[in-house]
Design an enzyme around this catalytic site. Structure first.
Site, PDB file in Angstrom:
ATOM      1  N   HIS A 153      -9.567   1.054   4.775  1.00 41.97           N
ATOM      2  CA  HIS A 153      -8.302   1.314   5.480  1.00 41.97           C
ATOM      3  C   HIS A 153      -8.560   2.280   6.638  1.00 41.97           C
ATOM      4  O   HIS A 153      -9.380   3.184   6.535  1.00 41.97           O
ATOM      5  CB  HIS A 153      -7.268   1.897   4.514  1.00 41.97           C
TER       6      HIS A 153
ATOM      7  N   ASN B 216       0.864  -1.176   0.000  1.00 38.93           N
ATOM      8  CA  ASN B 216       0.000   0.000   0.000  1.00 38.93           C
ATOM      9  C   ASN B 216       0.901   1.226   0.000  1.00 38.93           C
ATOM     10  O   ASN B 216       1.470   1.578   1.028  1.00 38.93           O
ATOM     11  CB  ASN B 216      -0.890  -0.039   1.261  1.00 38.93           C
ATOM     12  N   TRP B 217       1.019   1.850  -1.160  1.00 37.41           N
ATOM     13  CA  TRP B 217       1.954   2.969  -1.296  1.00 37.41           C
ATOM     14  C   TRP B 217       1.397   4.257  -0.693  1.00 37.41           C
ATOM     15  O   TRP B 217       2.101   5.248  -0.581  1.00 37.41           O
ATOM     16  CB  TRP B 217       2.324   3.188  -2.764  1.00 37.41           C
ATOM     17  N   LYS B 218       0.126   4.257  -0.346  1.00 39.32           N
ATOM     18  CA  LYS B 218      -0.537   5.452   0.222  1.00 39.32           C
ATOM     19  C   LYS B 218      -0.286   6.659  -0.694  1.00 39.32           C
ATOM     20  O   LYS B 218      -0.241   6.498  -1.902  1.00 39.32           O
ATOM     21  CB  LYS B 218      -0.081   5.669   1.663  1.00 39.32           C
TER      22      LYS B 218
ATOM     23  N   GLU C  55      -6.962   4.703   7.696  1.00 34.36           N
ATOM     24  CA  GLU C  55      -6.749   6.124   7.399  1.00 34.36           C
ATOM     25  C   GLU C  55      -7.978   6.738   6.736  1.00 34.36           C
ATOM     26  O   GLU C  55      -8.136   7.961   6.738  1.00 34.36           O
ATOM     27  CB  GLU C  55      -5.482   6.280   6.536  1.00 34.36           C
TER      28      GLU C  55
ATOM     29  N   GLY D 134       2.757  -1.135   4.281  1.00 35.37           N
ATOM     30  CA  GLY D 134       2.830   0.285   3.917  1.00 35.37           C
ATOM     31  C   GLY D 134       4.275   0.712   3.703  1.00 35.37           C
ATOM     32  O   GLY D 134       4.841   0.497   2.632  1.00 35.37           O
ATOM     33  N   GLY D 135       4.866   1.281   4.741  1.00 37.45           N
ATOM     34  CA  GLY D 135       6.208   1.863   4.639  1.00 37.45           C
ATOM     35  C   GLY D 135       7.240   0.953   3.975  1.00 37.45           C
ATOM     36  O   GLY D 135       7.995   1.396   3.092  1.00 37.45           O
TER      37      GLY D 135
ATOM     38  N   GLY E  42       2.111   2.354  10.737  1.00 37.05           N
ATOM     39  CA  GLY E  42       3.028   3.479  10.586  1.00 37.05           C
ATOM     40  C   GLY E  42       3.707   3.902  11.876  1.00 37.05           C
ATOM     41  O   GLY E  42       4.290   4.983  11.950  1.00 37.05           O
TER      42      GLY E  42
ATOM     43  N   SER F   7       3.153  -1.937  10.318  1.00 33.04           N
ATOM     44  CA  SER F   7       4.605  -1.942  10.582  1.00 33.04           C
ATOM     45  C   SER F   7       5.287  -3.265  10.271  1.00 33.04           C
ATOM     46  O   SER F   7       6.248  -3.635  10.940  1.00 33.04           O
ATOM     47  CB  SER F   7       4.883  -1.515  12.032  1.00 33.04           C
TER      48      SER F   7
ATOM     49  N   GLU G 269      -5.610  -4.947  10.538  1.00 29.06           N
ATOM     50  CA  GLU G 269      -4.653  -3.862  10.703  1.00 29.06           C
ATOM     51  C   GLU G 269      -4.950  -3.110  11.998  1.00 29.06           C
ATOM     52  O   GLU G 269      -5.735  -2.152  11.991  1.00 29.06           O
ATOM     53  CB  GLU G 269      -4.742  -2.901   9.517  1.00 29.06           C
TER      54      GLU G 269
HETATM   55  P1  PGA Z   1       2.631   0.362   7.603  1.00 30.35           P
HETATM   56  O1  PGA Z   1       1.194   0.545   6.915  1.00 30.35           O
HETATM   57  O2  PGA Z   1       3.200  -0.928   7.082  1.00 30.35           O
HETATM   58  O3  PGA Z   1       3.437   1.571   7.145  1.00 30.35           O
HETATM   59  O4  PGA Z   1       2.418   0.345   9.070  1.00 30.35           O
HETATM   60  C1  PGA Z   1       0.346  -0.558   6.717  1.00 30.35           C
HETATM   61  C2  PGA Z   1      -0.961  -0.085   6.133  1.00 30.35           C
HETATM   62  O5  PGA Z   1      -1.405   1.006   6.502  1.00 30.35           O
HETATM   63  O6  PGA Z   1      -1.576  -0.772   5.304  1.00 30.35           O
END
Ligand code: PGA
Length: 251
Positions: free
Chosen positions: A95, A10-12, A97, A234-235, A173, A213, A167
């Site tokens: 998600h 997930n590149w956000k 977010e 994500g990251g 994050g 994470s 999640e």
């Molecule tokens: P993260 O994000 O790996 O940076 O914690 C995961 C996600 O939000 O899908």
């Protein structure tokens, strides 16, 4: 049949166009048909150029969001048909977010999941509790509500295209990854719940990803657990070397 693992990046709201192309090319180059299933989810404007880069590879394309309506006066939104035409196989729905940052509700996310599955997309449906909810022993109640309200009335003939991602919001994050035991407990609970909502057969074959994470170091321990079928990353999906290590950890 054992469930095949899936690792989705997930590149956000990250990457320039040049970075997106280079990252997709590196992920495609490091992935083979023997790898776990792999998807990358770039920002909307990069879907078409990334689709181009991924052509001929085993890496699938995913989007980070969709709108439940097919078309119309929904400024700023993107329909499931548009995503399919752009080459997407997957779409992330729910998600945290978007739930917590943008106020998306369980019934609205249910509409999105229904629309995306009906259109022919594979849905990565996210659930997870806040830190305060975990500390108040509300984790299972929250997962129960999000699954029960979010996964109701889905098209029965498309349930093979459903993926759930656990999640925990406190892990996203933050660098605070859930322990393999915490993930396993939540995944087993979600699978049991899905059995009640969608039936035992669906629950048994449902891929449940862990997200929050995940790194090259933590991936193997998580993916070893019986109900953890891969990751939503994500990251660590923004650098090809760490993402490829996570894919390798998925076998
Ligand atoms: P993260 O994000 O790996 O940076 O914690 C995961 C996600 O939000 O899908």
């Amino acid at each position: 049949m054992p469930r095949k693992k899936l690792v989705a990046g997930n590149w956000k709201m990250n990457t320039t166009l040049a970075e997106a192309r280079a990252l997709a090319a590196a992920v495609a180059a490091g992935t083979t048909p023997a790898s776990a299933d792999v998807a990358v989810c770039p920002p909307f404007p990069w879907l078409l150029p990334v689709a181009e880069v991924l052509r001929g590879s085993v890496v699938a394309l995913g989007a980070q969001n969709c709108h439940p309506q097919k078309s119309g006066a929904y400024t700023g939104e993107v329909s499931t048909g548009m995503l399919l035409e752009a080459g997407c196989k997957y779409v992330i729905v729910g998600h945290s977010e978007r739930r917590h940052g943008l106020g998306e509700t369980d019934p609205f996310l249910n509409e999105k999941a229904k629309a995306a599955l009906s259109a022919g997309l594979h849905v990565i449906f996210c659930v997870g509790e806040l830190l305060a909810e975990r500390e108040a022993n509300q984790t299972e109640a929250v997962l129960d509500r999000q699954a029960t309200q979010g996964l109701r009335d889905l098209p029965a003939d498309r349930l093979g295209n459903l993926v759930v991602a656990y999640e925990p919001v406190w892990a996203i994050g933050t660098g605070k990854v859930a322990t393999p035991e915490q993930a396993q407990d939540a995944h087993a609970f979600i699978r049991k719940k899905v059995g009640v909502i969608l039936g035992e057969n669906v629950a048994r074959s449902l891929p449940i990803l862990y997200g929050g994470s995940v790194t090259a170091d933590s991936a193997a321990g998580l993916f070893d657990r019986p109900d953890v079928d891969g990751g939503l990353v994500g990251g660590a999906s923004l650098k090809a070397d760490s993402f490829l290590k996570i894919i390798q950890a998925a076998g």
